[in-house]
Design a protein around this motif. Sequence first.
Motif, mmCIF file in Angstrom:
data_model
loop_
_atom_site.group_PDB
_atom_site.id
_atom_site.type_symbol
_atom_site.label_atom_id
_atom_site.label_comp_id
_atom_site.label_asym_id
_atom_site.label_seq_id
_atom_site.Cartn_x
_atom_site.Cartn_y
_atom_site.Cartn_z
ATOM 1 N N LEU A 9 0.859 -1.189 0.000
ATOM 2 C CA LEU A 9 0.000 0.000 0.000
ATOM 3 C C LEU A 9 0.889 1.230 0.000
ATOM 4 O O LEU A 9 1.775 1.355 0.841
ATOM 5 N N ASP A 10 0.653 2.132 -0.930
ATOM 6 C CA ASP A 10 1.425 3.373 -1.016
ATOM 7 C C ASP A 10 0.860 4.357 -0.008
ATOM 8 O O ASP A 10 -0.075 5.100 -0.286
ATOM 9 N N TRP A 11 1.433 4.361 1.196
ATOM 10 C CA TRP A 11 0.916 5.191 2.280
ATOM 11 C C TRP A 11 1.025 6.674 1.976
ATOM 12 O O TRP A 11 0.324 7.490 2.563
ATOM 13 N N GLY A 12 1.883 7.052 1.049
ATOM 14 C CA GLY A 12 2.002 8.451 0.670
ATOM 15 C C GLY A 12 0.771 8.995 -0.027
ATOM 16 O O GLY A 12 0.592 10.209 -0.146
ATOM 17 N N THR A 13 -0.111 8.101 -0.472
ATOM 18 C CA THR A 13 -1.339 8.518 -1.152
ATOM 19 C C THR A 13 -2.574 8.379 -0.265
ATOM 20 O O THR A 13 -3.694 8.600 -0.720
ATOM 21 N N VAL A 14 -2.373 7.986 0.998
ATOM 22 C CA VAL A 14 -3.498 7.725 1.905
ATOM 23 C C VAL A 14 -3.612 8.843 2.939
ATOM 24 O O VAL A 14 -2.642 9.197 3.598
ATOM 25 N N ASP A 15 -4.812 9.412 3.066
ATOM 26 C CA ASP A 15 -5.095 10.369 4.137
ATOM 27 C C ASP A 15 -5.466 9.574 5.380
ATOM 28 O O ASP A 15 -6.343 8.715 5.331
ATOM 29 N N VAL A 16 -4.787 9.841 6.489
ATOM 30 C CA VAL A 16 -5.005 9.117 7.734
ATOM 31 C C VAL A 16 -5.691 10.042 8.735
ATOM 32 O O VAL A 16 -5.257 11.169 8.955
#
Length: 75
Positions: A55-62
């Motif tokens: 999962l590309d965490w750089g593209t996920v809003d947390v």
Amino acid sequence: MSAPDVRVHDDRPSAIRTFCELIWEAQPRSIALTGGTTAGDAYRLLASDEGRERLDWGTVDVFFGDERRVPPDSE
């Protein structure tokens, strides 16, 4: 209306693994984090080397969530 997707596991590790597999499959663009030890173990797996590859965490809003109900003036 289709039946809900209900999965039952014999142990906590397999439930955590299945949850993470669903996240990796969905490739969400946002995720809300809750508390708890089971959730924490899932987050550790999602943040592991394997999880970062899937999962590309750089593209996920947390976002941080909290389901507890407390008065507005609560610390």
